[in-house]
Design an enzyme around this catalytic site. Structure first.
Site, PDB file in Angstrom:
ATOM      1  N   HIS A  58       7.091  12.006   9.967  1.00 36.90           N
ATOM      2  CA  HIS A  58       7.150  10.619   9.521  1.00 36.90           C
ATOM      3  C   HIS A  58       5.974   9.853  10.103  1.00 36.90           C
ATOM      4  O   HIS A  58       5.399  10.228  11.102  1.00 36.90           O
ATOM      5  CB  HIS A  58       8.454   9.961   9.964  1.00 36.90           C
ATOM      6  N   HIS A  80      16.946   7.881  11.487  1.00 33.45           N
ATOM      7  CA  HIS A  80      18.139   8.567  10.988  1.00 33.45           C
ATOM      8  C   HIS A  80      19.325   8.339  11.917  1.00 33.45           C
ATOM      9  O   HIS A  80      19.163   8.170  13.124  1.00 33.45           O
ATOM     10  CB  HIS A  80      17.895  10.079  10.903  1.00 33.45           C
ATOM     11  N   TYR A  82      21.224  10.555  13.002  1.00 30.94           N
ATOM     12  CA  TYR A  82      21.316  11.605  14.023  1.00 30.94           C
ATOM     13  C   TYR A  82      20.423  11.349  15.236  1.00 30.94           C
ATOM     14  O   TYR A  82      20.562  12.017  16.261  1.00 30.94           O
ATOM     15  CB  TYR A  82      21.002  12.991  13.434  1.00 30.94           C
ATOM     16  N   ASN A 229      14.228  23.341   0.024  1.00 30.05           N
ATOM     17  CA  ASN A 229      14.888  24.643   0.250  1.00 30.05           C
ATOM     18  C   ASN A 229      16.206  24.673  -0.505  1.00 30.05           C
ATOM     19  O   ASN A 229      16.726  23.631  -0.901  1.00 30.05           O
ATOM     20  CB  ASN A 229      15.154  24.846   1.754  1.00 30.05           C
TER      21      ASN A 229
HETATM   22  N1  HPA Z   1      20.011  20.241   4.638  1.00 32.22           N
HETATM   23  C1  HPA Z   1      19.937  18.986   5.124  1.00 32.22           C
HETATM   24  N2  HPA Z   1      18.829  18.273   5.104  1.00 32.22           N
HETATM   25  C2  HPA Z   1      17.728  18.846   4.580  1.00 32.22           C
HETATM   26  C3  HPA Z   1      17.743  20.136   4.058  1.00 32.22           C
HETATM   27  C4  HPA Z   1      18.949  20.880   4.082  1.00 32.22           C
HETATM   28  O1  HPA Z   1      19.045  22.025   3.654  1.00 32.22           O
HETATM   29  N3  HPA Z   1      16.474  20.408   3.618  1.00 32.22           N
HETATM   30  C5  HPA Z   1      15.748  19.283   3.861  1.00 32.22           C
HETATM   31  N4  HPA Z   1      16.485  18.334   4.442  1.00 32.22           N
END
Ligand code: HPA
Length: 267
Positions: A58, A80, A82, A229
């Site tokens: 970022h 975020h 988290y 992904n």
């Molecule tokens: N899960 C959660 N957040 C993400 C993912 C994932 O597979 N890929 C990119 N951000």
């Protein structure tokens, strides 16, 4: 004066008084677009109360200026839930956006796909979302304004405009449901299977609290995921933040074309 009004005044003094027509928050690995804006860049560090945005990938700067003939306010990084356990981390930036006179917001993020027809490198427009985190940025809000309706939270007119921009660019932009997991650990394969059963098409660790805050503040909002992904257990590739950052530019190039066209259509 409220903190957001003070910050809006500070930003106007540096970047000019004209209200941005659109706010944009750039997700992991997507910060590059901020460099294309011709205007004034202000580090979050110079905006007291702005989040530290301590996630690699970022770029914690607010850039105000022109992109494709439209005045935009681009947030190069987000905080975020988290990071510190606060789902309202982005409240002040969004309040400032509102105080600047902006009415619409586009959120972007990197996400894992649950759909074989939306592979890594692809984009997904959020039609709706599922909040699986248990957190909500409006917890603790005192009055009835906290009961924000979330029907059509993802603005139908903005979605239609984004879809038409994508189709004009020859970019596929299927709509789907984004499921918010708190992170920062990635999902288990069992969680991914569960999310599928619940009706999710993609998973990620952001965006949903900002959609809730945007609706609370009366901003129109739409969001686009860049798929980096497949969800855990769905493919042989190993999931990692490194992988997310490495894969984001693939979809980011498409996203940039869609956003530039969207802005040209607005102008
Ligand atoms: N899960 C959660 N957040 C993400 C993912 C994932 O597979 N890929 C990119 N951000």
């Amino acid at each position: 004066m409220s903190r957001s009004a003070e910050l809006a005044a500070l930003i106007r003094s540096r970047a000019g008084a004209e209200p941005p027509r659109l706010g944009l928050i750039l997700g992991s690995g997507l910060g590059h677009l901020a460099e294309a804006v011709r205007g004034e860049a202000i580090d979050y560090a110079d905006l007291p109360g702005f989040p530290h945005a301590g996630v690699s990938g970022h770029n914690p700067r607010l850039v105000l200026g022109d992109l494709e003939g439209v005045r935009v306010a681009m947030f190069g990084g987000r905080a975020h839930y988290y990071e510190r356990g606060n789902p309202a981390e982005m409240r002040l930036p969004l309040e400032v956006l509102k105080a600047l006179g902006t009415e619409s917001l586009i959120l972007t993020n990197a996400a894992g796909s649950l759909r074989a027809d939306i592979p890594p490198g692809g984009l997904m427009l959020l039609a709706d979302h599922i909040n699986l985190s248990g957190a909500n940025p409006l917890i603790g809000e005192a009055d009835d304004a906290r009961f924000v309706p979330m029907t059509e939270a993802h603005d139908p007119a903005m979605r239609a405009a984004l879809k038409s921009a994508a189709s004009a660019e020859g970019v596929e932009l299927p709509e789907g449901v984004y499921c918010w997991f708190s992170g920062p650990s990635f999902e288990t394969p069992a969680e991914i299977r569960a999310a599928k059963v619940l009706g999710a098409d993609a998973v990620g660790m952001s965006t949903v609290p900002e959609v809730i805050l945007a609706r609370f503040l009366g901003l129109r909002v739409a969001a686009v995921s860049v798929v980096t992904n497949m969800g855990a257990g769905m493919s042989a590739e190993a999931i990692s933040h490194e992988h997310t950052k490495a894969m984001a530019p693939l979809g980011a190039a498409k996203l940039e074309r869609v956003l530039r066209r969207y802005l040209r259509d607005l102008a």
